[in-house]
Design a protein around this motif. Sequence first.
Motif, PDB file in Angstrom:
ATOM      1  N   ILE A   1       4.075  -4.593  16.298  1.00 41.20           N
ATOM      2  CA  ILE A   1       2.707  -4.373  15.814  1.00 41.20           C
ATOM      3  C   ILE A   1       2.496  -5.173  14.534  1.00 41.20           C
ATOM      4  CG2 ILE A   1       1.085  -2.641  14.929  1.00 41.20           C
ATOM      5  CD1 ILE A   1       2.502  -0.622  16.810  1.00 41.20           C
ATOM      6  N   THR A   2       1.401  -5.926  14.512  1.00 36.51           N
ATOM      7  CA  THR A   2       1.074  -6.769  13.359  1.00 36.51           C
ATOM      8  C   THR A   2       0.124  -6.029  12.416  1.00 36.51           C
ATOM      9  OG1 THR A   2      -0.882  -7.736  14.400  1.00 36.51           O
ATOM     10  CG2 THR A   2       1.247  -8.830  14.824  1.00 36.51           C
ATOM     11  N   HIS A   3      -0.039  -6.602  11.220  1.00 37.48           N
ATOM     12  CA  HIS A   3      -1.008  -6.030  10.282  1.00 37.48           C
ATOM     13  C   HIS A   3      -2.419  -6.074  10.870  1.00 37.48           C
ATOM     14  CE1 HIS A   3       1.556  -5.253   6.841  1.00 37.48           C
ATOM     15  NE2 HIS A   3       2.162  -6.403   7.080  1.00 37.48           N
ATOM     16  N   GLU A   4      -2.751  -7.158  11.549  1.00 35.70           N
ATOM     17  CA  GLU A   4      -4.070  -7.273  12.169  1.00 35.70           C
ATOM     18  C   GLU A   4      -4.281  -6.172  13.209  1.00 35.70           C
ATOM     19  OE1 GLU A   4      -6.858 -10.437  14.636  1.00 35.70           O
ATOM     20  OE2 GLU A   4      -4.699 -10.806  14.532  1.00 35.70           O
ATOM     21  N   GLU A   5      -3.278  -5.929  14.050  1.00 35.76           N
ATOM     22  CA  GLU A   5      -3.386  -4.881  15.069  1.00 35.76           C
ATOM     23  C   GLU A   5      -3.489  -3.501  14.414  1.00 35.76           C
ATOM     24  OE1 GLU A   5      -0.997  -6.990  18.750  1.00 35.76           O
ATOM     25  OE2 GLU A   5       0.152  -6.002  17.156  1.00 35.76           O
ATOM     26  N   PHE A   6      -2.720  -3.290  13.359  1.00 37.98           N
ATOM     27  CA  PHE A   6      -2.793  -2.020  12.631  1.00 37.98           C
ATOM     28  C   PHE A   6      -4.210  -1.809  12.115  1.00 37.98           C
ATOM     29  CE2 PHE A   6      -2.568   0.767   9.011  1.00 37.98           C
ATOM     30  CZ  PHE A   6      -1.614   1.717   9.345  1.00 37.98           C
TER      31      PHE A   6
ATOM     32  N   ASP B   1     -13.718  13.121   4.457  1.00 35.42           N
ATOM     33  CA  ASP B   1     -12.589  13.519   5.304  1.00 35.42           C
ATOM     34  C   ASP B   1     -12.026  12.328   6.068  1.00 35.42           C
ATOM     35  OD1 ASP B   1     -12.668  16.140   4.414  1.00 35.42           O
ATOM     36  OD2 ASP B   1     -13.829  16.864   6.123  1.00 35.42           O
ATOM     37  N   ARG B   2     -12.894  11.416   6.516  1.00 40.54           N
ATOM     38  CA  ARG B   2     -12.412  10.204   7.191  1.00 40.54           C
ATOM     39  C   ARG B   2     -11.542   9.389   6.245  1.00 40.54           C
ATOM     40  NH1 ARG B   2     -17.688   8.388   8.343  1.00 40.54           N
ATOM     41  NH2 ARG B   2     -16.983   6.292   7.855  1.00 40.54           N
ATOM     42  N   THR B   3     -11.992   9.259   5.014  1.00 41.91           N
ATOM     43  CA  THR B   3     -11.220   8.512   4.020  1.00 41.91           C
ATOM     44  C   THR B   3      -9.856   9.152   3.817  1.00 41.91           C
ATOM     45  OG1 THR B   3     -13.206   7.717   2.919  1.00 41.91           O
ATOM     46  CG2 THR B   3     -11.170   7.750   1.611  1.00 41.91           C
ATOM     47  N   GLN B   4      -9.819  10.461   3.738  1.00 41.28           N
ATOM     48  CA  GLN B   4      -8.545  11.166   3.532  1.00 41.28           C
ATOM     49  C   GLN B   4      -7.585  10.923   4.692  1.00 41.28           C
ATOM     50  OE1 GLN B   4      -8.944  15.255   2.309  1.00 41.28           O
ATOM     51  NE2 GLN B   4      -6.801  15.706   2.751  1.00 41.28           N
ATOM     52  N   VAL B   5      -8.073  11.019   5.916  1.00 40.18           N
ATOM     53  CA  VAL B   5      -7.230  10.782   7.091  1.00 40.18           C
ATOM     54  C   VAL B   5      -6.742   9.338   7.100  1.00 40.18           C
ATOM     55  CG1 VAL B   5      -7.202  10.644   9.614  1.00 40.18           C
ATOM     56  CG2 VAL B   5      -8.279  12.609   8.486  1.00 40.18           C
ATOM     57  N   LEU B   6      -7.642   8.402   6.860  1.00 38.70           N
ATOM     58  CA  LEU B   6      -7.277   6.984   6.906  1.00 38.70           C
ATOM     59  C   LEU B   6      -6.308   6.605   5.794  1.00 38.70           C
ATOM     60  CD1 LEU B   6     -10.731   5.551   7.921  1.00 38.70           C
ATOM     61  CD2 LEU B   6      -8.683   5.708   9.352  1.00 38.70           C
ATOM     62  N   GLU B   7      -6.404   7.241   4.642  1.00 35.48           N
ATOM     63  CA  GLU B   7      -5.437   6.993   3.574  1.00 35.48           C
ATOM     64  C   GLU B   7      -4.045   7.445   3.990  1.00 35.48           C
ATOM     65  OE1 GLU B   7      -7.154   8.953   0.166  1.00 35.48           O
ATOM     66  OE2 GLU B   7      -8.413   7.192  -0.325  1.00 35.48           O
ATOM     67  N   GLN B   8      -3.970   8.570   4.683  1.00 33.57           N
ATOM     68  CA  GLN B   8      -2.666   9.052   5.148  1.00 33.57           C
ATOM     69  C   GLN B   8      -2.100   8.126   6.224  1.00 33.57           C
ATOM     70  OE1 GLN B   8      -3.991  13.272   5.709  1.00 33.57           O
ATOM     71  NE2 GLN B   8      -2.103  13.655   4.563  1.00 33.57           N
ATOM     72  N   VAL B   9      -2.950   7.607   7.081  1.00 33.84           N
ATOM     73  CA  VAL B   9      -2.507   6.655   8.100  1.00 33.84           C
ATOM     74  C   VAL B   9      -2.043   5.362   7.427  1.00 33.84           C
ATOM     75  CG1 VAL B   9      -3.304   5.229  10.030  1.00 33.84           C
ATOM     76  CG2 VAL B   9      -3.879   7.666   9.949  1.00 33.84           C
ATOM     77  N   GLU B  10      -2.780   4.907   6.434  1.00 26.72           N
ATOM     78  CA  GLU B  10      -2.427   3.670   5.722  1.00 26.72           C
ATOM     79  C   GLU B  10      -1.043   3.774   5.084  1.00 26.72           C
ATOM     80  OE1 GLU B  10      -2.340  -0.086   4.366  1.00 26.72           O
ATOM     81  OE2 GLU B  10      -3.883   0.702   5.709  1.00 26.72           O
ATOM     82  N   GLU B  11      -0.688   4.945   4.604  1.00 26.16           N
ATOM     83  CA  GLU B  11       0.639   5.142   4.012  1.00 26.16           C
ATOM     84  C   GLU B  11       1.762   4.881   5.020  1.00 26.16           C
ATOM     85  OE1 GLU B  11       0.825   9.006   2.206  1.00 26.16           O
ATOM     86  OE2 GLU B  11      -0.800   8.535   0.798  1.00 26.16           O
ATOM     87  N   LEU B  12       1.441   4.952   6.297  1.00 28.07           N
ATOM     88  CA  LEU B  12       2.440   4.746   7.351  1.00 28.07           C
ATOM     89  C   LEU B  12       2.569   3.280   7.764  1.00 28.07           C
ATOM     90  CD1 LEU B  12       1.501   7.830   9.517  1.00 28.07           C
ATOM     91  CD2 LEU B  12       3.470   7.604   7.989  1.00 28.07           C
ATOM     92  N   ARG B  13       1.707   2.415   7.246  1.00 30.54           N
ATOM     93  CA  ARG B  13       1.731   0.996   7.630  1.00 30.54           C
ATOM     94  C   ARG B  13       3.143   0.398   7.560  1.00 30.54           C
ATOM     95  NH1 ARG B  13      -2.066  -3.497   7.703  1.00 30.54           N
ATOM     96  NH2 ARG B  13      -3.699  -2.045   7.081  1.00 30.54           N
ATOM     97  N   PRO B  14       3.890   0.590   6.471  1.00 29.83           N
ATOM     98  CA  PRO B  14       5.224  -0.033   6.405  1.00 29.83           C
ATOM     99  C   PRO B  14       6.195   0.434   7.487  1.00 29.83           C
ATOM    100  CG  PRO B  14       4.557   0.766   4.241  1.00 29.83           C
ATOM    101  CD  PRO B  14       3.564   1.296   5.245  1.00 29.83           C
ATOM    102  N   GLU B  15       5.967   1.622   8.027  1.00 29.67           N
ATOM    103  CA  GLU B  15       6.837   2.162   9.059  1.00 29.67           C
ATOM    104  C   GLU B  15       6.411   1.718  10.465  1.00 29.67           C
ATOM    105  OE1 GLU B  15       7.577   6.389   8.642  1.00 29.67           O
ATOM    106  OE2 GLU B  15       6.995   6.234   6.542  1.00 29.67           O
ATOM    107  N   ILE B  16       5.185   1.239  10.598  1.00 25.37           N
ATOM    108  CA  ILE B  16       4.631   0.896  11.924  1.00 25.37           C
ATOM    109  C   ILE B  16       4.594  -0.595  12.153  1.00 25.37           C
ATOM    110  CG2 ILE B  16       2.524   0.992  13.312  1.00 25.37           C
ATOM    111  CD1 ILE B  16       2.017   3.791  12.040  1.00 25.37           C
ATOM    112  N   VAL B  17       4.202  -1.366  11.133  1.00 26.41           N
ATOM    113  CA  VAL B  17       4.074  -2.810  11.270  1.00 26.41           C
ATOM    114  C   VAL B  17       5.443  -3.454  11.146  1.00 26.41           C
ATOM    115  CG1 VAL B  17       3.121  -4.887  10.170  1.00 26.41           C
ATOM    116  CG2 VAL B  17       1.700  -2.839  10.419  1.00 26.41           C
ATOM    117  N   GLU B  18       5.696  -4.415  12.035  1.00 30.37           N
ATOM    118  CA  GLU B  18       6.954  -5.172  12.000  1.00 30.37           C
ATOM    119  C   GLU B  18       6.652  -6.600  11.606  1.00 30.37           C
ATOM    120  OE1 GLU B  18       9.783  -2.951  15.192  1.00 30.37           O
ATOM    121  OE2 GLU B  18       8.467  -4.498  15.989  1.00 30.37           O
ATOM    122  N   ALA B  19       7.362  -7.079  10.622  1.00 30.13           N
ATOM    123  CA  ALA B  19       7.178  -8.480  10.186  1.00 30.13           C
ATOM    124  C   ALA B  19       7.629  -9.405  11.319  1.00 30.13           C
ATOM    125  CB  ALA B  19       7.989  -8.748   8.927  1.00 30.13           C
ATOM    126  N   ARG B  20       6.892 -10.475  11.474  1.00 24.86           N
ATOM    127  CA  ARG B  20       7.245 -11.451  12.518  1.00 24.86           C
ATOM    128  C   ARG B  20       7.778 -12.702  11.889  1.00 24.86           C
ATOM    129  NH1 ARG B  20       3.166 -11.173  17.567  1.00 24.86           N
ATOM    130  NH2 ARG B  20       3.412  -9.004  17.940  1.00 24.86           N
TER     131      ARG B  20
END
Length: 122
Positions: A78-83, A103-122
Motif C-alpha cells: 500500500i502506497t501513501h497515495e492509496e492510503f 467526529d469525522r476529524t477525530q476518526v480520521l486523525e486516529q486512522v492517520e496515526e496508523l499510516r506508518p503501520e499500513i504504508v510500505e515504502a517502495r
Amino acid sequence: MSDDQTVFDRLGGHDAVESVVDDFYDRVLSDDRLVHHFEDSDTTKLRAHQVQFISAVTGGPVDYSGRDMRSAHRGMGITHEEFDIIAGYLDTALDGNGVSDEDRTQVLEQVEELRPEIVEAR
C-alpha cells in the motif's frame, strides 16, 4: 448531546458503524486503483473487522481483536497515495452517514496515526 457520549454513540452505535463500513467498502472495492489489494480477500470478514475496528477507535463497547495493522497489511504494498484515497473514502462514507465534521476529524486523525503501520515504502 451529552458531553460524556463517545463518538461511537454520536455516530449512532453499531448499526450506524455498519452503514459507514458498507458505504466505505463499496467505494473502495469499486475503485480500479485499489481493488487489486482485495482480490483474494474475504470481504465479509474484512467488513466485520472494520466494523469492530471503527467501533473500538470511536469508544464503542468493543475491543478490536484483529491482527495488528502492520501484520494485517504486510506485503500488500500500500502506497501513501492509496492510503490517502482510502482515507478519503472513509471521510466520504462518514459524511454521507451524517457524521459531524468534528467526529469525522477525530476518526480520521486516529486512522492517520496508523499510516506508518499500513504504508510500505517502495
